[in-house]
Design an enzyme around this catalytic site. Structure first.
Site, PDB file in Angstrom:
ATOM      1  N   GLY A  43       0.775  -1.240   0.000  1.00  0.00           N
ATOM      2  CA  GLY A  43       0.000   0.000   0.000  1.00  0.00           C
ATOM      3  C   GLY A  43       0.803   1.284   0.000  1.00  0.00           C
ATOM      4  N   GLU A  97       4.168   4.134   5.892  1.00  0.00           N
ATOM      5  CA  GLU A  97       2.958   3.317   5.792  1.00  0.00           C
ATOM      6  C   GLU A  97       1.830   4.148   5.178  1.00  0.00           C
ATOM      7  OE1 GLU A  97       1.593   0.701   5.462  1.00  0.00           O
ATOM      8  OE2 GLU A  97       0.664  -0.181   7.225  1.00  0.00           O
ATOM      9  N   ASP A  98       0.940   3.473   4.467  1.00  0.00           N
ATOM     10  CA  ASP A  98      -0.158   4.183   3.821  1.00  0.00           C
ATOM     11  C   ASP A  98      -1.220   4.637   4.814  1.00  0.00           C
ATOM     12  OD1 ASP A  98      -0.983   1.595   4.408  1.00  0.00           O
ATOM     13  OD2 ASP A  98      -1.602   1.100   2.373  1.00  0.00           O
ATOM     14  N   ASP A 101      -4.976   2.090  10.666  1.00  0.00           N
ATOM     15  CA  ASP A 101      -6.377   1.742  10.911  1.00  0.00           C
ATOM     16  C   ASP A 101      -6.523   1.196  12.329  1.00  0.00           C
ATOM     17  OD1 ASP A 101      -9.025   1.000  10.653  1.00  0.00           O
ATOM     18  OD2 ASP A 101      -8.660  -0.631   9.245  1.00  0.00           O
ATOM     19  N   LYS A 129      -6.975   6.702  10.282  1.00  0.00           N
ATOM     20  CA  LYS A 129      -8.415   6.491  10.264  1.00  0.00           C
ATOM     21  C   LYS A 129      -8.957   6.531  11.690  1.00  0.00           C
ATOM     22  CE  LYS A 129      -9.899   3.210   7.127  1.00  0.00           C
ATOM     23  NZ  LYS A 129     -10.582   1.952   6.735  1.00  0.00           N
ATOM     24  N   PHE A 150     -13.804   3.322   4.184  1.00  0.00           N
ATOM     25  CA  PHE A 150     -12.860   2.534   3.401  1.00  0.00           C
ATOM     26  C   PHE A 150     -12.430   3.341   2.189  1.00  0.00           C
ATOM     27  CE2 PHE A 150     -11.078  -0.630   0.673  1.00  0.00           C
ATOM     28  CZ  PHE A 150     -10.362  -1.410   1.569  1.00  0.00           C
ATOM     29  N   ILE A 151     -11.134   3.598   2.101  1.00  0.00           N
ATOM     30  CA  ILE A 151     -10.621   4.448   1.019  1.00  0.00           C
ATOM     31  C   ILE A 151      -9.743   3.665   0.039  1.00  0.00           C
ATOM     32  CG2 ILE A 151     -10.761   6.627   2.290  1.00  0.00           C
ATOM     33  CD1 ILE A 151      -7.738   6.297   2.917  1.00  0.00           C
ATOM     34  N   ASP A 157      -5.708  -0.109  -1.955  1.00  0.00           N
ATOM     35  CA  ASP A 157      -6.492  -0.963  -2.853  1.00  0.00           C
ATOM     36  C   ASP A 157      -7.767  -1.486  -2.222  1.00  0.00           C
ATOM     37  OD1 ASP A 157      -5.082  -2.757  -1.027  1.00  0.00           O
ATOM     38  OD2 ASP A 157      -5.798  -4.355  -2.342  1.00  0.00           O
TER      39      ASP A 157
HETATM   40  P1  IMP Z   1      -4.185  -1.897  10.529  1.00  0.00           P
HETATM   41  O1  IMP Z   1      -3.244  -3.011  10.850  1.00  0.00           O
HETATM   42  O2  IMP Z   1      -5.588  -2.211  10.917  1.00  0.00           O
HETATM   43  O3  IMP Z   1      -3.740  -0.557  11.068  1.00  0.00           O
HETATM   44  O4  IMP Z   1      -4.304  -1.811   8.979  1.00  0.00           O
HETATM   45  C1  IMP Z   1      -3.394  -1.255   8.218  1.00  0.00           C
HETATM   46  C2  IMP Z   1      -3.414  -1.870   6.836  1.00  0.00           C
HETATM   47  O5  IMP Z   1      -4.722  -2.218   6.387  1.00  0.00           O
HETATM   48  C3  IMP Z   1      -2.921  -0.829   5.913  1.00  0.00           C
HETATM   49  O6  IMP Z   1      -1.545  -0.993   5.706  1.00  0.00           O
HETATM   50  C4  IMP Z   1      -3.730  -1.029   4.656  1.00  0.00           C
HETATM   51  O7  IMP Z   1      -3.010  -1.842   3.763  1.00  0.00           O
HETATM   52  C5  IMP Z   1      -4.982  -1.730   5.089  1.00  0.00           C
HETATM   53  N1  IMP Z   1      -6.131  -0.785   5.154  1.00  0.00           N
HETATM   54  C6  IMP Z   1      -6.717  -0.259   6.247  1.00  0.00           C
HETATM   55  N2  IMP Z   1      -7.732   0.560   5.949  1.00  0.00           N
HETATM   56  C7  IMP Z   1      -7.785   0.586   4.607  1.00  0.00           C
HETATM   57  C8  IMP Z   1      -8.625   1.304   3.660  1.00  0.00           C
HETATM   58  O8  IMP Z   1      -9.512   2.101   4.001  1.00  0.00           O
HETATM   59  N3  IMP Z   1      -8.369   1.055   2.354  1.00  0.00           N
HETATM   60  C9  IMP Z   1      -7.402   0.210   1.916  1.00  0.00           C
HETATM   61  N4  IMP Z   1      -6.590  -0.462   2.758  1.00  0.00           N
HETATM   62  C10 IMP Z   1      -6.773  -0.276   4.089  1.00  0.00           C
HETATM   63 MG    MG Z   2      -0.437  -1.034   4.204  1.00  0.00          MG
END
Ligand code: IMP
Ligand code: MG
Length: 171
Positions: A43, A97-98, A101, A129, A150-151, A157
Site C-alpha cells: 500500500g 505506511e499508507d 487503521d 483512520k 474505506f478508502i 487498494d
Molecule cells: P491496521 O493493521 O488495521 O492498522 O491496517 C493497516 C493496513 O490495512 C494498511 O496498511 C492497509 O493496507 C490496510 N487498510 C486499512 N484501511 C484501509 C482502507 O480504508 N483502504 C485500503 N486499505 C486499508
Molecule cells: Mg499497508
C-alpha cells in the site's frame, strides 16, 4: 467487472502539498543521521516513492511486506510475507505506511524492528483512520486524519484494485 463510483476525499493537489511538507520535516530531523527508509508493501509504495523523491537527505531503502486485509475487513492475523533484507544495526529507521487503521500492522512491524540493535525508529503515515485502535502506537509524521471509511487510491487498494488513482477516494 462493473465499475464502482469513487468519491474524491483527498485530492491529488492536497496530497502533493502534504508530501512536500512531510519531506521537509523529515529532512530537518534526519540531517546528521543514518536514515533507512522502510516502505510497508504494497500500500505505501506510491506515498513512499513520492516522499523519497522530495528528500534532500541521503537514505537507503528497504521493504517489508505484510498482509492483514481481505475485502473491506481487517483480519486479526498479520502475516509477514517478506522481511527487511538490509542490516538495520545502528540505523535510524523511518517506516513509511499508507494508513493507520486498527494499528495492528504498524505495531507488529515496530515490535519486530525494536528487537534489533537499531538507533532510532519513527513512523510516517499518510492517513490516520478514526477507528478503535487495538494497538496504539505513535505516528511521528502524519498526513491526514479521516473518518472511519474505506478508502482507495494513491497506493491503497480494494482487493488489489484502484492503487493507481492519483487521489484518495471512497468507494
Ligand atoms: P491496521 O493493521 O488495521 O492498522 O491496517 C493497516 C493496513 O490495512 C494498511 O496498511 C492497509 O493496507 C490496510 N487498510 C486499512 N484501511 C484501509 C482502507 O480504508 N483502504 C485500503 N486499505 C486499508
Ligand atoms: Mg499497508
Amino acid at each position: 467487472m462493473k465499475k464502482q463510483k469513487i468519491k474524491v476525499l483527498i485530492s491529488q493537489e492536497e496530497i502533493q502539498k502534504k508530501v512536500c511538507k512531510l519531506a521537509k520535516q523529515i529532512d530537518k530531523d534526519y540531517k546528521q543521521k543514518d536514515l533507512l527508509v522502510i516502505s510497508v508493501l504494497s500500500g505505501s509504495i506510491v506515498f513512499c516513492s513520492d516522499i523519497i523523491r522530495q528528500l534532500k537527505t541521503d537514505f537507503s531503502l528497504d521493504f517489508v511486506r505484510v498482509a492483514s486485509y481481505k475485502d473491506k475487513q481487517s483480519t486479526n492475523k498479520i502475516e509477514l510475507i517478506a522481511s527487511v533484507k538490509a542490516d538495520v544495526t545502528g540505523k535510524d529507521i523511518l517506516i513509511i505506511e499508507d494508513i493507520y487503521d486498527t494499528g495492528k500492522t504498524l505495531s507488529y512491524i515496530k515490535n519486530m524492528l525494536l528487537k534489533k540493535k537499531i538507533k532510532s525508529l519513527k513512523t510516517c503515515v499518510l492517513v490516520n483512520k478514526k477507528t478503535k485502535k487495538s494497538n496504539k502506537t505513535d505516528i511521528d509524521y502524519l498526513g491526514f486524519n479521516i473518518e472511519n471509511e474505506f478508502i482507495v487510491g494513491y497506493g491503497l487498494d480494494y482487493n488489489g484494485k484502484y492503487r493507481g488513482l492519483p487521489y484518495i477516494g471512497i468507494l
